[in-house]
Design an enzyme around this catalytic site. Sequence first.
Site, PDB file in Angstrom:
ATOM      1  N   ASP A   1      26.306  -0.306 -12.102  1.00  0.00           N
ATOM      2  CA  ASP A   1      25.968  -1.678 -11.700  1.00  0.00           C
ATOM      3  C   ASP A   1      27.107  -2.602 -12.133  1.00  0.00           C
ATOM      4  OD1 ASP A   1      24.722  -3.970 -10.916  1.00  0.00           O
ATOM      5  OD2 ASP A   1      22.974  -3.768 -12.214  1.00  0.00           O
TER       6      ASP A   1
ATOM      7  N   CYS B   1      27.540  -9.511  -6.249  1.00  0.00           N
ATOM      8  CA  CYS B   1      27.165  -8.098  -6.348  1.00  0.00           C
ATOM      9  C   CYS B   1      27.559  -7.267  -5.135  1.00  0.00           C
ATOM     10  CB  CYS B   1      25.673  -7.962  -6.638  1.00  0.00           C
ATOM     11  SG  CYS B   1      24.565  -8.452  -5.294  1.00  0.00           S
TER      12      CYS B   1
ATOM     13  N   HIS C   1      19.824  -7.682  -4.817  1.00  0.00           N
ATOM     14  CA  HIS C   1      20.911  -7.205  -5.671  1.00  0.00           C
ATOM     15  C   HIS C   1      21.302  -5.793  -5.270  1.00  0.00           C
ATOM     16  CE1 HIS C   1      23.499  -6.579  -9.052  1.00  0.00           C
ATOM     17  NE2 HIS C   1      22.734  -5.618  -9.548  1.00  0.00           N
TER      18      HIS C   1
END
Length: 274
Positions: A130, A77, A115
Amino acid sequence: MGRQLWGGERTDLDAYLQRVGFTGALEPTARTLRELHRAHVTAVPFENLEIVLGRPVPLDLESLQAKLVRQRRGGYCFEHTLLFAAVLERLGFAVTGLGARVRMGSGEKRRAATHALLRVDVEGRPWLADVGFGGEGLIEPVPLEEGAEVCQGGWTFTVAAEAQGVRVLRSLHPDGWFDLHAFTEDARYPEDYEVMNHYISTHPRSPFTTRPMAQRTEDDVRRSLVGSVMVTSRPDGSHRRREIADGELPDVLEEFFGIELGADDRAALRRVRA
């Protein structure tokens, strides 16, 4: 122009656009955001191979461009989010970093914020972008508005609100809504991601340090490799599970996840799995 927060002025935009196969308009509009997000997610895989191989995960923009763009690898991420933030900044979008606590169906059990994701403000509306969540994640951004349901290919998402400003990204499973992660709109910065990245890439109890992972999402299929098991999932809830033999791993990563590995990395992964 002064130094930009995400390094947009140092982005090799042409190379990035070629990498993700994007040929659309580059004006900072909601349409561009949606199309670029989709192009990134479907072209650049999620993977943790550097961590498994005992290597550091640098987050400076040049390292990210070298790995995810020029080497045609993937990342997890922090790598995805920082690269995408730089590209959006280069194009003139207003970008804010966010941090989320991964749930993956665990309910409201509190976990550390590990995250990275983004709020993008465009055309008077906030969006949740995202690109680095992996196989259960978004294909396109979703409006950062409570209760809006968005269908992307065969997958449906919503953002729900909880107490104290917490919002939850959820995906619709055959048996109901499934919590992916919870976040607030407190701004996060590249320095925050450096700290998170160090913890998640080195801590012995991190899920990323013990086994190879790779994930890729498309409109009608998700593929997820965890350790020696690859699962192919469809929007109707069906799954196909396949055991991956040690010698197969490099070929599976290339064929199903688009991860291009050199001879040295292929050999190193075989040693890790031996």
